[in-house]
Design a protein around this motif. Structure first.
Motif, PDB file in Angstrom:
ATOM      1  N   LEU A 484       0.829  -1.214   0.000  1.00 21.56           N
ATOM      2  CA  LEU A 484       0.000   0.000   0.000  1.00 21.56           C
ATOM      3  C   LEU A 484       0.858   1.256   0.000  1.00 21.56           C
ATOM      4  CD1 LEU A 484      -2.755  -0.982   2.605  1.00 21.56           C
ATOM      5  CD2 LEU A 484      -2.835  -1.172   0.110  1.00 21.56           C
ATOM      6  N   ALA A 485       2.031   1.179   0.646  1.00 20.29           N
ATOM      7  CA  ALA A 485       2.911   2.345   0.692  1.00 20.29           C
ATOM      8  C   ALA A 485       3.612   2.585  -0.630  1.00 20.29           C
ATOM      9  CB  ALA A 485       3.950   2.176   1.807  1.00 20.29           C
ATOM     10  N   VAL A 486       3.879   1.513  -1.366  1.00 22.54           N
ATOM     11  CA  VAL A 486       4.626   1.633  -2.623  1.00 22.54           C
ATOM     12  C   VAL A 486       3.698   1.925  -3.793  1.00 22.54           C
ATOM     13  CG1 VAL A 486       6.089   0.405  -4.256  1.00 22.54           C
ATOM     14  CG2 VAL A 486       6.471   0.142  -1.801  1.00 22.54           C
ATOM     15  N   LEU A 487       2.574   1.231  -3.856  1.00 17.94           N
ATOM     16  CA  LEU A 487       1.656   1.427  -4.964  1.00 17.94           C
ATOM     17  C   LEU A 487       0.937   2.765  -4.840  1.00 17.94           C
ATOM     18  CD1 LEU A 487       0.056  -2.135  -5.159  1.00 17.94           C
ATOM     19  CD2 LEU A 487       1.886  -1.194  -6.578  1.00 17.94           C
ATOM     20  N   SER A 488       0.601   3.345  -5.989  1.00 22.72           N
ATOM     21  CA  SER A 488      -0.091   4.635  -6.007  1.00 22.72           C
ATOM     22  C   SER A 488      -1.591   4.395  -5.890  1.00 22.72           C
ATOM     23  CB  SER A 488       0.232   5.395  -7.310  1.00 22.72           C
ATOM     24  OG  SER A 488       1.606   5.620  -7.426  1.00 22.72           O
ATOM     25  N   LEU A 489      -2.051   4.247  -4.648  1.00 25.90           N
ATOM     26  CA  LEU A 489      -3.456   3.945  -4.409  1.00 25.90           C
ATOM     27  C   LEU A 489      -4.147   5.075  -3.644  1.00 25.90           C
ATOM     28  CD1 LEU A 489      -3.199   0.160  -3.511  1.00 25.90           C
ATOM     29  CD2 LEU A 489      -3.863   1.183  -5.679  1.00 25.90           C
ATOM     30  N   GLY A 490      -3.705   6.305  -3.880  1.00 24.39           N
ATOM     31  CA  GLY A 490      -4.393   7.461  -3.317  1.00 24.39           C
ATOM     32  C   GLY A 490      -4.266   7.537  -1.813  1.00 24.39           C
ATOM     33  N   ASP A 491      -5.414   7.671  -1.117  1.00 22.83           N
ATOM     34  CA  ASP A 491      -5.424   7.903   0.323  1.00 22.83           C
ATOM     35  C   ASP A 491      -4.790   6.752   1.099  1.00 22.83           C
ATOM     36  OD1 ASP A 491      -6.652  10.290  -0.103  1.00 22.83           O
ATOM     37  OD2 ASP A 491      -8.676   9.574   0.321  1.00 22.83           O
ATOM     38  N   LEU A 492      -4.882   5.530   0.599  1.00 21.15           N
ATOM     39  CA  LEU A 492      -4.318   4.393   1.310  1.00 21.15           C
ATOM     40  C   LEU A 492      -2.807   4.508   1.481  1.00 21.15           C
ATOM     41  CD1 LEU A 492      -6.313   1.422  -0.271  1.00 21.15           C
ATOM     42  CD2 LEU A 492      -6.629   2.441   1.984  1.00 21.15           C
ATOM     43  N   GLN A 493      -2.173   5.236   0.584  1.00 24.82           N
ATOM     44  CA  GLN A 493      -0.722   5.345   0.643  1.00 24.82           C
ATOM     45  C   GLN A 493      -0.280   6.087   1.896  1.00 24.82           C
ATOM     46  OE1 GLN A 493       1.249   7.480  -2.616  1.00 24.82           O
ATOM     47  NE2 GLN A 493       2.730   5.822  -2.716  1.00 24.82           N
ATOM     48  N   GLY A 494      -0.935   7.218   2.210  1.00 26.31           N
ATOM     49  CA  GLY A 494      -0.588   7.966   3.413  1.00 26.31           C
ATOM     50  C   GLY A 494      -0.822   7.164   4.676  1.00 26.31           C
ATOM     51  N   PHE A 495      -1.921   6.430   4.712  1.00 22.61           N
ATOM     52  CA  PHE A 495      -2.216   5.577   5.861  1.00 22.61           C
ATOM     53  C   PHE A 495      -1.112   4.546   6.056  1.00 22.61           C
ATOM     54  CE2 PHE A 495      -3.986   1.497   7.302  1.00 22.61           C
ATOM     55  CZ  PHE A 495      -4.427   1.857   8.571  1.00 22.61           C
ATOM     56  N   ALA A 496      -0.706   3.900   4.970  1.00 22.59           N
ATOM     57  CA  ALA A 496       0.304   2.849   5.069  1.00 22.59           C
ATOM     58  C   ALA A 496       1.665   3.414   5.460  1.00 22.59           C
ATOM     59  CB  ALA A 496       0.401   2.110   3.735  1.00 22.59           C
ATOM     60  N   ILE A 497       2.038   4.544   4.873  1.00 20.56           N
ATOM     61  CA  ILE A 497       3.358   5.131   5.152  1.00 20.56           C
ATOM     62  C   ILE A 497       3.504   5.454   6.630  1.00 20.56           C
ATOM     63  CG2 ILE A 497       4.765   7.200   4.797  1.00 20.56           C
ATOM     64  CD1 ILE A 497       3.849   7.176   1.884  1.00 20.56           C
ATOM     65  N   PHE A 498       2.504   6.104   7.209  1.00 16.87           N
ATOM     66  CA  PHE A 498       2.649   6.524   8.605  1.00 16.87           C
ATOM     67  C   PHE A 498       2.406   5.373   9.572  1.00 16.87           C
ATOM     68  CE2 PHE A 498       2.746  10.638   6.731  1.00 16.87           C
ATOM     69  CZ  PHE A 498       3.520  11.376   7.608  1.00 16.87           C
ATOM     70  N   THR A 499       1.674   4.370   9.167  1.00 13.73           N
ATOM     71  CA  THR A 499       1.582   3.178  10.009  1.00 13.73           C
ATOM     72  C   THR A 499       2.933   2.474  10.076  1.00 13.73           C
ATOM     73  OG1 THR A 499      -0.750   2.869   9.435  1.00 13.73           O
ATOM     74  CG2 THR A 499       0.410   0.983  10.341  1.00 13.73           C
ATOM     75  N   ILE A 500       3.601   2.352   8.926  1.00 12.35           N
ATOM     76  CA  ILE A 500       4.934   1.726   8.899  1.00 12.35           C
ATOM     77  C   ILE A 500       5.936   2.555   9.697  1.00 12.35           C
ATOM     78  CG2 ILE A 500       6.888   1.167   7.401  1.00 12.35           C
ATOM     79  CD1 ILE A 500       4.863   0.351   5.267  1.00 12.35           C
TER      80      ILE A 500
END
Length: 526
Positions: A484-500
């Protein structure tokens, strides 16, 4: 000295909190922003935190790119520009700027980026131009999408739209879209900015003789954006009257442009006097400045420039000035030249899945307050459960403080890199609170599993067992969130980045620090 060495994890947590405080509140972190010369809400804020579209209000546009692509095209020994010109000549209503020829190591492609051109028409044009090809499909290449993202981001930056972002997103079904978000702007102004391809080129307009009569011809695109090495700022001449943009041309296209000027007669002794704007059928040769397919200015060739062209000296130091009628026009030309032309047009019709949405600033403020309230409720709920579970302030209070410091460090990181907060990032923070406290509970339960612990050696043994469990859980979370952090999936990317990021900060900083704090509070041989 021994105390510092034994408690370095706590010291590291304090340093991280202090660094986050600096990033959040120091006026030296983050650039000042404004819209139409007025400070934004972020500039007036007490912190350096930047807010995204959902919390600031603004416009979001998601649209595909117009175009079709022919794969495995055989260019032979011809240059990309020649291929573009040859294919454009076989397509009705197209010119070289609408064709993108890319020579690749494994496969070369030809893209047509105008509407209403079918795959059959492109196949016929390639056959007529003498180029063999493979499959022809709808859509453009990955390189074109990347170039579009870069150009649109440059346009937004040059236009002074603070906080605007552009990215490529891909749906689960493999459809590609360009996602544009601009805070504090209404849809009409954003659509106007991104809908224009911004093509700027130099044409030569010159008189010639045909059947004994004087006629005019145009040699198109003798210079395009890709041919310029530097674009100056709009300037006013000391003598007054109009404005100009100084430009420099690359070494490779310079001789070709110089030769075109000579062949069309613009390099004649004394230069040429252009009266195109008054009467295009009674003028000497002109250089036409064409923006978005329209002639916005025309100028002749000065005697000195004509002499250097005729003597083939200009190509050794290729530069000149683009003359405009006023400063506003010169600024717009500079913006288009710096940003570059959009490789393909955005399909804003909405027929192919494109959408445009607008969040008012009032609604954005409401989202901010709701997000803050949600965070407070989450913290209070966690605190209540922890106190009920343990009933010992020396265990529960450090747990809550350590968990909150983790979110504080993430906020400082977001402020330091200028990452705009939106609802997905806030959701990531709340997830970090939950997973962080879960890990801290594992530590407390493991340490106190067999009653109170007074020996430092026993504490360390139990803590290491708990930390192995936490490390394995952290690795699982990072692996699960990485796509989710690597793929360009819109809002999910920010969620995944900060969770990681929260998991990494927890494992490296906050969890070990909590262990040291518990050791200091629970053991006798600290």
């Amino acid at each position: 000295m021994s105390t510092l060495r034994d408690n370095w994890r706590v010291i590291l947590l304090v340093i991280a909190v202090l660094a986050s405080t600096f990033a959040l509140f120091s006026p030296t972190v983050g650039g000042q922003s404004s819209v139409d010369g007025q400070p934004t809400a972020e500039e007036d804020s007490l912190t350096n935190v930047k807010y995204g579209l959902q919390l600031n209000g603004g416009t979001r546009i998601r649209a595909p790119l117009v175009g079709i692509t022919a794969e495995d095209v055989e260019f032979e020994n011809e240059t990309d520009r020649v291929v573009e010109q040859q294919v454009a000549a076989e397509l009705s209503g197209a010119d070289a700027a609408d064709i993108i020829a890319r020579r690749g190591a494994e496969s070369s492609t030809v893209e047509v980026t105008i509407e209403n051109v079918t795959t059959d028409q492109l196949a016929a044009a390639l056959d007529a131009a003498g180029y063999s090809h493979g499959e022809i499909r709808d859509g453009v290449t990955e390189m074109t999408r990347q170039d579009t993202v870069r150009v649109l981001q440059s346009k937004i930056n040059e236009a002074g739209l603070s906080g605007g972002s552009v990215q490529q997103v891909t749906t689960a079904t493999g459809e590609h879209f360009i996602l544009i978000e601009v805070p504090n702007r209404d849809p009409s102004s954003v659509r106007e900015l991104v809908s224009e391809r911004g093509t700027v080129q130099i044409d030569i307009y010159y008189p010639t003789t045909e059947n004994g009569s004087r006629v005019y011809e145009t040699r198109e695109a003798v210079l395009t954006q890709e041919d310029f090495t530097s674009i100056g700022t709009a300037q006013e001449p000391q003598t007054g009257g109009g404005s100009f943009v100084p430009v420099s041309v690359k070494d490779d296209p310079a001789p070709e442009f110089q030769q075109a000027v000579k062949e069309t007669g613009l390099a004649q002794p004394g230069g040429t006097r252009c009266t195109y704007n008054d009467d295009p059928n009674a003028t000497e040769g002109c250089l036409l400045l064409v923006v978005n397919g329209e002639v916005v200015n025309a100028f002749g060739m000065s005697p000195n420039l004509a002499d250097s062209m005729r003597n083939e000296e200009w190509a050794e130091a290729p530069s000149f000035q683009l003359q405009t009628r006023n400063t506003t026009e010169a600024q717009q030309v500079a913006i288009n030249l710096r940003a570059g032309a959009l490789p393909a047009k955005l399909d804003l019709s909405g027929d192919d899945g494109g959408t445009t949405s607008f969040i008012s600033p009032t609604q954005g403020e409401s989202f901010k307050s709701d997000s803050l309230l949600t965070g407070i409720v989450a913290v209070l709920a966690v605190a209540g459960v922890v106190f009920v579970r343990y009933g010992k302030p020396e265990v529960a209070l450090p747990m809550i403080v350590t968990g909150l410091s983790e979110v504080y460090v993430l906020l400082g990181f977001a402020a330091a890199i200028g990452y705009p907060l939106d609802l997905s990032v806030i959701a990531g923070f709340i997830a970090v609170i939950g997973t962080g406290v879960d890990d801290l509970i594992i530590i407390a339960d493991e340490v106190m599993a067999e009653g109170s612990v007074t020996s430092r050696k026993v504490f360390q043994s139990r803590f290491r067992r708990a930390f192995w469990v936490i490390g394995a859980a952290a690795a699982t979370t990072i692996i699960a969130m990485s796509p989710l952090a690597v793929l360009s999936l819109g809002d999910l990317q920010g969620f995944a980045i900060f969770t990681i990021l929260g998991v990494i900060v927890g494992v490296l900083v906050t969890r070990p620090a909590y262990g040291d704090i518990l050791r200091l509070l629970l053991t006798e041989d600290r």
